[in-house]
Enzyme design. Structure first.
Site, PDB file in Angstrom:
ATOM      1  N   ASP A  66      37.443  43.707  38.730  1.00 13.99           N
ATOM      2  CA  ASP A  66      38.561  43.244  39.554  1.00 13.99           C
ATOM      3  C   ASP A  66      39.171  44.389  40.363  1.00 13.99           C
ATOM      4  O   ASP A  66      39.592  44.190  41.512  1.00 13.99           O
ATOM      5  CB  ASP A  66      39.618  42.559  38.690  1.00 13.99           C
ATOM      6  CG  ASP A  66      40.108  43.423  37.529  1.00 13.99           C
ATOM      7  OD1 ASP A  66      39.367  44.322  37.088  1.00 13.99           O
ATOM      8  OD2 ASP A  66      41.230  43.184  37.049  1.00 13.99           O
ATOM      9  N   ASP A  83      48.412  45.121  41.889  1.00 17.93           N
ATOM     10  CA  ASP A  83      47.822  43.818  41.587  1.00 17.93           C
ATOM     11  C   ASP A  83      48.491  43.275  40.327  1.00 17.93           C
ATOM     12  O   ASP A  83      48.283  43.777  39.220  1.00 17.93           O
ATOM     13  CB  ASP A  83      46.312  43.974  41.377  1.00 17.93           C
ATOM     14  CG  ASP A  83      45.617  42.629  41.171  1.00 17.93           C
ATOM     15  OD1 ASP A  83      46.296  41.642  40.824  1.00 17.93           O
ATOM     16  OD2 ASP A  83      44.388  42.566  41.349  1.00 17.93           O
TER      17      ASP A  83
END
Length: 252
Positions: free
Chosen positions: A107, A127
């Site tokens: 990710d 994030d």
């Protein structure tokens, strides 16, 4: 049409791209059985008028191995395609400049790929998922490091399950950091606290980069974006990163 799937511990985001343009995004909370996921994905595609013959490829980024298998099976079943799985075998275009590259989550790489395809220079990427990751992306060196702290939802669950008197509350910014009741006090700690951590850590990380852009993304980002006006809110950064990685590997 290309399907890009980001499977997290809390949310699954599914983006549908046509010629590099993001047309639709589905946000699914918490995974279910393969039959439940098939129903959700099928109904979403039906509602958007997406036919199986429209889909020509797919890529999956997942931190949950079980759902890597589930979505791979669904894509084969519903669209008759074999998805690419983000991992060591795919060309990402992103250098990993840390001592142990194998420790870097897929990710994080996808976020950097999204930053590379969207912004011209270096980036600090916050994030906000199950964990809050503050990523340093250098245009020249690639991924050079990250700071990881518990995410907003994880913090909420820890307070609620780890204490006898603190309830779960809405993810809403209170009028002031000074909580005058239990609800606003918890909201203050979670949201003002998260934003303050991102500001401080992001500022320090930015010193390792050249005039970076500051980018806010992830499922919980919307709850703190008002507190971080210097950050660019980019909800679909990771999905665009996946699309760029798919394009880089589609002829392999």
């Amino acid at each position: 049409m290309i399907i890009c799937i980001d499977v997290g511990n809390t949310l699954t985001d599914i983006g549908f791209f046509e010629q590099g343009k993001l047309l639709y995004v589905a946000h699914f909370k918490e995974g279910g059985t393969i039959d439940e996921e098939r129903t959700r994905l099928s109904l979403y595609c039906k509602d958007q008028g997406i036919r199986k013959e429209d889909v020509t490829g797919a890529i999956i980024c997942s931190v949950v191995p079980l759902y890597t298998d589930i979505y791979s099976a669904l894509l084969r079943d519903l669209f008759h395609i074999e998805p690419l799985i983000l991992g060591k075998k795919l060309k990402t275009g992103i250098r990993i400049d840390v001592p142990v590259p194998s420790e870097v989550g897929n990710d994080l790489v996808a976020d950097c790929a999204g930053a590379y395809s969207t912004y011209e220079g270096d980036c600090v990427i916050a994030d906000l998922g199950t964990a809050t990751k503050i990523i340093a992306f250098s245009r020249g060196k690639g991924f050079i490091g990250v700071s990881i702290m518990p995410g907003v939802g994880l913090g909420m669950n820890a307070l609620s399950s780890g204490t006898a008197a603190l309830p779960k509350v809405a993810y809403q910014i209170p009028a002031s950091p000074l909580g005058r009741d239990t609800v606003s006090a918890i909201q203050s700690g979670l949201l003002f606290g998260t934003a303050a951590g991102i500001k401080e850590i992001g500022s320090e990380i930015g010193k390792n980069l050249i005039s970076p852009s500051f980018v806010l993304t992830g499922g919980y980002a919307e709850f703190v974006r008002e507190l971080l006006p210097s950050y660019l809110y980019d909800r679909d950064l990771l999905l665009r990163g996946l699309e760029s990685i798919y394009s880089r590997n589609r002829h392999e």
